[in-house]
Design a protein around this motif. Structure first.
Motif, PDB file in Angstrom:
ATOM      1  N   PRO A   1      73.307  88.165 -53.433  1.00 23.33           N
ATOM      2  CA  PRO A   1      73.975  89.244 -53.451  1.00 23.33           C
ATOM      3  C   PRO A   1      74.647  89.053 -54.392  1.00 23.33           C
ATOM      4  CG  PRO A   1      73.811  88.523 -51.658  1.00 23.33           C
ATOM      5  CD  PRO A   1      73.565  87.169 -51.913  1.00 23.33           C
ATOM      6  N   GLN A   2      75.930  88.155 -55.113  1.00 22.33           N
ATOM      7  CA  GLN A   2      76.514  88.189 -56.161  1.00 22.33           C
ATOM      8  C   GLN A   2      75.999  87.948 -57.868  1.00 22.33           C
ATOM      9  OE1 GLN A   2      77.315  85.822 -53.241  1.00 22.33           O
ATOM     10  NE2 GLN A   2      78.357  88.227 -52.431  1.00 22.33           N
ATOM     11  N   GLY A   3      74.295  87.235 -57.329  1.00 20.74           N
ATOM     12  CA  GLY A   3      73.666  87.398 -58.753  1.00 20.74           C
ATOM     13  C   GLY A   3      73.793  85.896 -59.821  1.00 20.74           C
ATOM     14  N   VAL A   4      73.959  85.358 -58.142  1.00 24.43           N
ATOM     15  CA  VAL A   4      74.062  83.989 -58.998  1.00 24.43           C
ATOM     16  C   VAL A   4      73.068  82.923 -58.517  1.00 24.43           C
ATOM     17  CG1 VAL A   4      76.668  83.922 -59.827  1.00 24.43           C
ATOM     18  CG2 VAL A   4      75.413  82.530 -57.874  1.00 24.43           C
ATOM     19  N   TRP A   5      71.850  81.778 -58.397  1.00 20.44           N
ATOM     20  CA  TRP A   5      71.174  80.984 -56.716  1.00 20.44           C
ATOM     21  C   TRP A   5      71.675  79.834 -56.978  1.00 20.44           C
ATOM     22  CZ3 TRP A   5      70.929  83.312 -62.730  1.00 20.44           C
ATOM     23  CH2 TRP A   5      69.600  84.223 -62.568  1.00 20.44           C
ATOM     24  N   ASP A   6      71.781  80.163 -55.594  1.00 18.35           N
ATOM     25  CA  ASP A   6      72.542  78.858 -53.947  1.00 18.35           C
ATOM     26  C   ASP A   6      71.617  78.656 -53.299  1.00 18.35           C
ATOM     27  OD1 ASP A   6      72.493  81.155 -52.724  1.00 18.35           O
ATOM     28  OD2 ASP A   6      74.355  81.590 -52.322  1.00 18.35           O
ATOM     29  N   ASN A   7      70.583  78.422 -53.658  1.00 15.07           N
ATOM     30  CA  ASN A   7      69.384  77.804 -52.374  1.00 15.07           C
ATOM     31  C   ASN A   7      68.975  76.950 -53.424  1.00 15.07           C
ATOM     32  OD1 ASN A   7      68.537  80.200 -54.533  1.00 15.07           O
ATOM     33  ND2 ASN A   7      67.267  80.440 -52.735  1.00 15.07           N
ATOM     34  N   GLU A   8      69.242  76.085 -53.964  1.00 14.57           N
ATOM     35  CA  GLU A   8      68.531  74.850 -55.055  1.00 14.57           C
ATOM     36  C   GLU A   8      68.632  73.354 -53.627  1.00 14.57           C
ATOM     37  OE1 GLU A   8      67.129  72.231 -57.008  1.00 14.57           O
ATOM     38  OE2 GLU A   8      66.655  74.450 -56.624  1.00 14.57           O
ATOM     39  N   LYS A   9      67.191  73.281 -53.668  1.00 10.27           N
ATOM     40  CA  LYS A   9      66.692  71.567 -53.315  1.00 10.27           C
ATOM     41  C   LYS A   9      67.467  70.345 -53.978  1.00 10.27           C
ATOM     42  CE  LYS A   9      62.695  71.133 -52.023  1.00 10.27           C
ATOM     43  NZ  LYS A   9      61.529  70.696 -51.770  1.00 10.27           N
ATOM     44  N   TRP A  10      67.364  70.944 -54.851  1.00 13.99           N
ATOM     45  CA  TRP A  10      68.411  69.314 -55.953  1.00 13.99           C
ATOM     46  C   TRP A  10      69.426  69.497 -56.723  1.00 13.99           C
ATOM     47  CZ3 TRP A  10      63.818  66.721 -54.917  1.00 13.99           C
ATOM     48  CH2 TRP A  10      62.827  66.850 -54.655  1.00 13.99           C
ATOM     49  N   HIS A  11      69.818  69.735 -56.280  1.00 11.03           N
ATOM     50  CA  HIS A  11      71.487  69.764 -56.599  1.00 11.03           C
ATOM     51  C   HIS A  11      72.109  70.384 -55.985  1.00 11.03           C
ATOM     52  CE1 HIS A  11      74.497  69.906 -58.910  1.00 11.03           C
ATOM     53  NE2 HIS A  11      74.099  69.282 -59.342  1.00 11.03           N
ATOM     54  N   ALA A  12      73.827  69.923 -55.294  1.00 15.59           N
ATOM     55  CA  ALA A  12      74.310  70.766 -53.922  1.00 15.59           C
ATOM     56  C   ALA A  12      75.245  71.946 -54.304  1.00 15.59           C
ATOM     57  CB  ALA A  12      75.473  70.198 -53.155  1.00 15.59           C
ATOM     58  N   SER A  13      75.504  71.913 -56.010  1.00 15.65           N
ATOM     59  CA  SER A  13      75.896  73.460 -56.356  1.00 15.65           C
ATOM     60  C   SER A  13      75.458  74.313 -57.081  1.00 15.65           C
ATOM     61  CB  SER A  13      77.215  72.789 -57.266  1.00 15.65           C
ATOM     62  OG  SER A  13      77.733  73.757 -57.892  1.00 15.65           O
ATOM     63  N   TRP A  14      75.703  75.166 -56.901  1.00 13.21           N
ATOM     64  CA  TRP A  14      75.616  76.838 -57.333  1.00 13.21           C
ATOM     65  C   TRP A  14      76.434  76.596 -59.191  1.00 13.21           C
ATOM     66  CZ3 TRP A  14      77.739  80.177 -59.972  1.00 13.21           C
ATOM     67  CH2 TRP A  14      79.506  79.901 -59.859  1.00 13.21           C
ATOM     68  N   LEU A  15      75.796  76.138 -59.164  1.00 13.49           N
ATOM     69  CA  LEU A  15      76.867  75.689 -61.079  1.00 13.49           C
ATOM     70  C   LEU A  15      75.360  75.524 -61.490  1.00 13.49           C
ATOM     71  CD1 LEU A  15      80.576  74.709 -60.204  1.00 13.49           C
ATOM     72  CD2 LEU A  15      79.256  77.573 -61.669  1.00 13.49           C
TER      73      LEU A  15
END
Length: 513
Positions: A368-382
């Motif tokens: 909802p904030q417009g960033v990507w945080d559901n990643e399976k190869w890296h723990a950080s949304w950044l």
């Protein structure tokens, strides 16, 4: 404290020149513990036992408490390994504390399998739980969602005939392999570029008096993998090795994200790596290592790098990984990776394709904030956010996204850095700067001023934490547990620092798009 740009460039040049030795990866609790367990010998493994005990956290588990999803495999593995350590100093206390952790820690696999679950969790965790039940009679009703997975899927894995060298399933062979005849060491001497899988295979092969030559190759691999951790300790192993394709691909991609890919000071080292990647690229694409199966992620990033340096390879090798409108990293994977599709989008756009469906998939996977945080190869949304911004902006000079900018600026910590865990990290701060670099070129003067202030604060934090010629240690990459590909991370850190130092000067090499 200062960090002159020429010092940064010198360290980058040195790192790039080393990327023909299989790669550097930080030590792994899981793989070290599994290898110790399979060897069944404490004598001669005192350093490994000491190291494992030293990595245990105050709550009895192993792994960062910032990312609890990834603590179960290393904790189970260390628990089982140290059980066999008998009277080794500290082992009994470590085992007792680990058992309490495993009994009382919230179970993320109670009701469902998380989208970002570590590699092979559906095979590894039930296997570890079963071993604990059989060896100590430890009856813990844990990981129910994994245990409830369709048994036909698991049974099929356990009855597989011999797999070709480099098959993705071999990476978790330690969790399902029942006979050394089902696999054999590849040209590196590994089973599935996994120290844990190789140690398991070696133990079975030795018990069955398999070929001495194959055993020697496995031993040589495990020794080389231990050296790749740079720990200076015997039998301390990484989570994956070698990474002779992944390491240079991601390093050159980070150079691009920070505006350094075309820098003259790095040109010779970049040319050597590009020539090697070009020689390895085939119609099937590339994998993380030269003797491992091709995947969409490594293929896409390699295509990006080759396109960015003018090789124009097209994007044909990606076609085999497209299922409907989504790219899968490996055929048959449980869920598609967002970052793999981000990298595929970037490669397609560099190849001159609009890739509307892939772009829509990437855009739909924001939070909802417009960033990507559901990643399976890296723990950080950044990490996925910085790469997504670059992919969406590629070939779209009018593209801008205020939501991402607002989210990035809001997420900056009071100390000036960024981090998805309990504190700032150099790596994640670099990713934030990579994203801000793209956004800054497309924003209003007011927004650019705000970004510049954020960069100035980040630079102050980075300079305070910068130490020349050192190796990172924070594990944020997702394997069977969190791990750190040290050169990949160090390159990103240095490029981020160089970008912050040069911010606002608009050097000739800043804009490669």
């Amino acid at each position: 404290m200062t960090a002159p740009s020429d010092q940064i460039l010198s360290e980058l040049r040195h790192l790039l020149s080393k990327m023909s030795d299989g790669g550097c990866v930080g030590p792994s609790v899981y793989d070290t513990a599994r290898a110790l367990h399979f060897s069944g010998v404490v004598a001669g493994n005192h350093e490994a036992c000491d190291w494992l005990i030293a990595q245990q956290q105050p709550d009895g588990g192993w792994g960062s408490s910032d990312f609890p999803l990834f603590r179960h495999a290393p904790t189970w593995a260390a628990f089982l390994a140290l059980q066999r350590a008998g009277s080794f100093p500290g082992a009994a206390d470590a085992v007792q504390a680990a058992e309490q952790f495993l009994r009382h820690q919230p179970d993320p696999y109670e009701h469902a399998v998380p989208e970002d679950a570590p590699i092979g969790a559906e095979l590894i965790l039930p296997q570890l739980l079963g071993e604990a039940t059989r060896s100590k009679g430890l009856n813990l009703p844990r990981h129910r969602a994994l245990v409830r997975l369709p048994q036909s899927r698991l049974a099929k894995v356990h009855t597989l005939a011999a797999l070709p060298s480099g098959h993705p399933l071999l990476h978790s062979w330690e969790a399902w392999g029942s006979s050394p005849a089902m696999a054999s060491p590849d040209e590196h001497g590994s089973i599935g570029i996994s120290p844990a899988a190789t140690a398991a295979w070696r133990a079975q092969a030795s018990a069955q008096a398999s070929s001495p030559e194959l055993l020697r190759r496995a031993d040589a691999y495990l020794h080389a993998a231990s050296l790749a951790t740079a720990s200076g300790l015997d039998n301390i192993l990484p989570n994956v090795w070698p990474i002779d394709i992944f390491e240079p691909c991601w390093s050159l991609f980070s150079l691009h994200l920070g505006g350094l890919l075309a820098h003259p000071a790095l040109a010779q080292a970049v040319r050597r790596i590009v020539a090697r990647l070009e020689a390895c690229m085939s119609t099937n694409g590339l994998g993380p290592a030269s003797h491992f199966a091709a995947d969409a992620d490594d293929t896409a990033v390699a295509l990006c790098v080759l396109n960015l340096v003018g090789r124009v390879p097209g994007a044909h090798a990606l076609r085999q990984f497209k299922i409907g409108e989504v790219f899968v990293t490996f055929p048959g994977e449980r869920n598609a990776s967002v970052s793999t599709n981000i990298h595929a989008l970037h490669a397609l756009r560099l190849a001159g394709q609009t890739a509307a469906a892939t772009s829509a998939f990437v855009d739909a996977n924001r939070n909802p904030q417009g960033v990507w945080d559901n990643e399976k190869w890296h723990a950080s949304w950044l990490y996925p956010t910085s790469h997504a911004v670059a992919a969406l902006a590629q070939g779209a000079p009018k593209w801008r996204d205020e939501r991402v900018l607002v989210a990035l600026l809001k997420a900056q910590r009071d100390d000036g850095g960024w981090g998805a865990g309990s504190g700032s990290t150099f790596e994640e701060t670099a990713y934030a700067l990579f994203a801000l670099r793209v956004l800054d070129e497309r924003e209003t003067p007011t927004a650019r001023a705000r970004a510049g202030q954020a960069v100035a604060r980040a630079l102050e934090w980075m300079l305070a934490h910068y130490v020349a010629n050192t190796s990172p240690y924070t594990a944020l990459w997702i394997g069977k547990e969190l791990y750190c590909p040290t050169r990949v991370v160090r390159v990103a850190e240095l490029v981020g620092l160089w970008l912050a130092l040069s911010w606002g000067s608009k050097p000739e090499h800043r804009n490669e798009d």
